[in-house]
Design a protein around this motif. Sequence first.
Motif, short mmCIF file in Angstrom:
data_model
loop_
_atom_site.label_atom_id
_atom_site.label_comp_id
_atom_site.label_asym_id
_atom_site.label_seq_id
_atom_site.Cartn_x
_atom_site.Cartn_y
_atom_site.Cartn_z
N ASP A 128 0.62 0.37 -13.38
CA ASP A 128 1.29 -0.86 -12.98
C ASP A 128 0.22 -1.90 -12.70
OD1 ASP A 128 4.06 -2.01 -11.92
OD2 ASP A 128 2.49 -2.66 -10.54
N SER A 129 0.36 -3.08 -13.28
CA SER A 129 -0.70 -4.09 -13.22
C SER A 129 -0.74 -4.89 -11.93
CB SER A 129 -0.55 -5.05 -14.40
OG SER A 129 0.75 -5.65 -14.39
N ALA A 130 0.11 -4.56 -10.96
CA ALA A 130 0.16 -5.33 -9.73
C ALA A 130 -0.91 -4.93 -8.72
CB ALA A 130 1.54 -5.22 -9.08
N PHE A 131 -1.63 -3.83 -8.98
CA PHE A 131 -2.71 -3.44 -8.08
C PHE A 131 -3.90 -2.96 -8.89
CE2 PHE A 131 -0.40 0.44 -8.88
CZ PHE A 131 -1.36 1.43 -8.92
N GLY A 132 -5.07 -3.00 -8.26
CA GLY A 132 -6.31 -2.64 -8.95
C GLY A 132 -6.93 -1.37 -8.41
N TYR A 133 -8.15 -1.06 -8.88
CA TYR A 133 -8.79 0.19 -8.53
C TYR A 133 -9.07 0.30 -7.04
CZ TYR A 133 -11.91 4.15 -8.35
OH TYR A 133 -12.48 5.36 -8.01
N PHE A 134 -9.48 -0.79 -6.41
CA PHE A 134 -9.83 -0.71 -4.99
C PHE A 134 -8.61 -0.41 -4.13
CE2 PHE A 134 -13.33 -3.33 -6.69
CZ PHE A 134 -14.39 -2.50 -6.33
N GLU A 135 -7.47 -0.99 -4.49
CA GLU A 135 -6.23 -0.67 -3.78
C GLU A 135 -5.87 0.80 -3.98
OE1 GLU A 135 -5.54 -5.07 -4.97
OE2 GLU A 135 -6.61 -3.33 -5.76
N PHE A 136 -6.05 1.27 -5.22
CA PHE A 136 -5.79 2.68 -5.52
C PHE A 136 -6.70 3.59 -4.70
CE2 PHE A 136 -7.88 6.15 -7.79
CZ PHE A 136 -6.85 7.09 -7.80
N ALA A 137 -8.02 3.32 -4.73
CA ALA A 137 -8.99 4.17 -4.04
C ALA A 137 -8.74 4.20 -2.54
CB ALA A 137 -10.41 3.67 -4.34
N ASP A 138 -8.38 3.06 -1.97
CA ASP A 138 -8.10 2.98 -0.54
C ASP A 138 -6.88 3.82 -0.19
OD1 ASP A 138 -8.54 2.02 2.08
OD2 ASP A 138 -7.00 0.49 1.80
N ALA A 139 -5.82 3.70 -1.01
CA ALA A 139 -4.59 4.47 -0.76
C ALA A 139 -4.85 5.97 -0.92
CB ALA A 139 -3.50 4.01 -1.71
N ALA A 140 -5.61 6.35 -1.95
CA ALA A 140 -5.91 7.77 -2.18
C ALA A 140 -6.71 8.35 -1.02
CB ALA A 140 -6.68 7.93 -3.49
N ALA A 141 -7.68 7.60 -0.52
CA ALA A 141 -8.49 8.08 0.61
C ALA A 141 -7.62 8.30 1.84
CB ALA A 141 -9.59 7.06 0.92
N GLU A 142 -6.66 7.43 2.08
CA GLU A 142 -5.76 7.59 3.23
C GLU A 142 -4.85 8.81 3.04
OE1 GLU A 142 -3.67 4.11 4.44
OE2 GLU A 142 -5.49 2.89 4.61
N LEU A 143 -4.44 9.08 1.81
CA LEU A 143 -3.61 10.26 1.55
C LEU A 143 -4.37 11.55 1.78
CD1 LEU A 143 -1.71 9.02 -1.64
CD2 LEU A 143 -0.68 9.56 0.57
N LYS A 186 0.82 -1.22 0.00
CA LYS A 186 0.00 0.00 0.00
C LYS A 186 0.85 1.26 0.00
CE LYS A 186 -3.89 0.32 2.29
NZ LYS A 186 -4.88 0.49 3.38
N ASP A 187 1.95 1.26 0.76
CA ASP A 187 2.82 2.45 0.79
C ASP A 187 3.37 2.76 -0.60
OD1 ASP A 187 2.40 2.93 3.44
OD2 ASP A 187 4.32 2.11 4.13
N ASP A 188 3.69 1.71 -1.35
CA ASP A 188 4.19 1.93 -2.71
C ASP A 188 3.12 2.53 -3.61
OD1 ASP A 188 6.72 0.97 -2.12
OD2 ASP A 188 6.19 -1.10 -2.61
N VAL A 189 1.87 2.09 -3.42
CA VAL A 189 0.75 2.68 -4.18
C VAL A 189 0.63 4.16 -3.82
CG1 VAL A 189 -1.73 2.62 -4.62
CG2 VAL A 189 -0.48 0.48 -4.28
N LYS A 190 0.79 4.48 -2.55
CA LYS A 190 0.72 5.89 -2.12
C LYS A 190 1.85 6.71 -2.74
CE LYS A 190 -1.50 5.15 2.38
NZ LYS A 190 -1.35 5.29 3.84
N PHE A 191 3.06 6.17 -2.72
CA PHE A 191 4.19 6.88 -3.32
C PHE A 191 3.93 7.12 -4.81
CE2 PHE A 191 7.09 4.68 -0.01
CZ PHE A 191 6.80 5.67 0.93
N LEU A 192 3.35 6.13 -5.46
CA LEU A 192 3.07 6.26 -6.89
C LEU A 192 2.02 7.34 -7.16
CD1 LEU A 192 3.43 5.37 -9.80
CD2 LEU A 192 1.82 3.49 -9.37
N ILE A 193 0.99 7.37 -6.35
CA ILE A 193 -0.05 8.41 -6.50
C ILE A 193 0.58 9.79 -6.34
CG2 ILE A 193 -2.13 9.41 -5.46
CD1 ILE A 193 -2.95 6.55 -4.67
N LEU A 194 1.36 9.96 -5.29
CA LEU A 194 2.00 11.27 -5.04
C LEU A 194 2.96 11.63 -6.16
CD1 LEU A 194 2.72 10.95 -1.21
CD2 LEU A 194 0.84 12.18 -2.31
N TYR A 195 3.70 10.66 -6.64
CA TYR A 195 4.66 10.92 -7.73
C TYR A 195 3.93 11.36 -9.00
CZ TYR A 195 8.31 10.09 -11.20
OH TYR A 195 9.21 10.24 -12.23
N CYS A 196 2.85 10.69 -9.33
CA CYS A 196 2.07 11.07 -10.51
C CYS A 196 1.53 12.49 -10.38
CB CYS A 196 0.91 10.09 -10.72
SG CYS A 196 1.39 8.48 -11.37
#
Length: 202
Positions: A40-55, A10-20
């Motif tokens: 990146d195909s290793a995670f899906g929309y729900f993982e993205f949405a969860d990480a974005a909400a936490e950010l 999840k932290d990597d998904v967060k770093f990716l969101i912030l980097y983008c």
Amino acid sequence: MKRVGFIHEKDDVKFLILYCMTFLDEPVTMANLADMTMCDSAFGYFEFADAAAELVKSGHIHEEQRGDDFYYELTFKGRATAEVFQKELPTPVREAARRSAARVVRALRRDASIRTSVVTRKDGTKAARMAFMDDDVPVFGFELMVLDEEQGKLFTRNFRDHAEEIYKEIVSVLLADYDEPDEFDRTVEAKKTAGRDGAQDE
């Protein structure tokens, strides 16, 4: 089935969101953000949405409601975090994120350059107004009378989807030399010439 890719935590998904988001100049919708980030195909929309909400909750991303939509932009805290941890992302992911961000930014700029509306004139008739802008200067624009709101929305939707093609067609028509004979006129003239040449041969 296990997804193939580089981003799994999840932290990597967060770093990716912030980097983008470091490539953005203006707030974007969650759909735009997902379009940019899911490179990146290793995670899906729900993982993205969860990480974005936490950010958003942690203050790395600012959320603002505009009408019925929510827009998101990087805070100072989020930008500082992205700069510190961007190298935590694998190089292929960073490159894919750059390409994805550039594509989304181009689409957003194009969308912002197109202005459309359906209006009611003083005489009660309706019209579709459409324009393609360069900053606040219209490259071209026009207004067409429409039968009703539904037809106006059809016109403006098609214009938004095909503004460049419509512009090219309009320019082509305006540059046409209407004094030039058309195909039928050329055929008639050719037959006349052939007839005169045949008469001379006799």
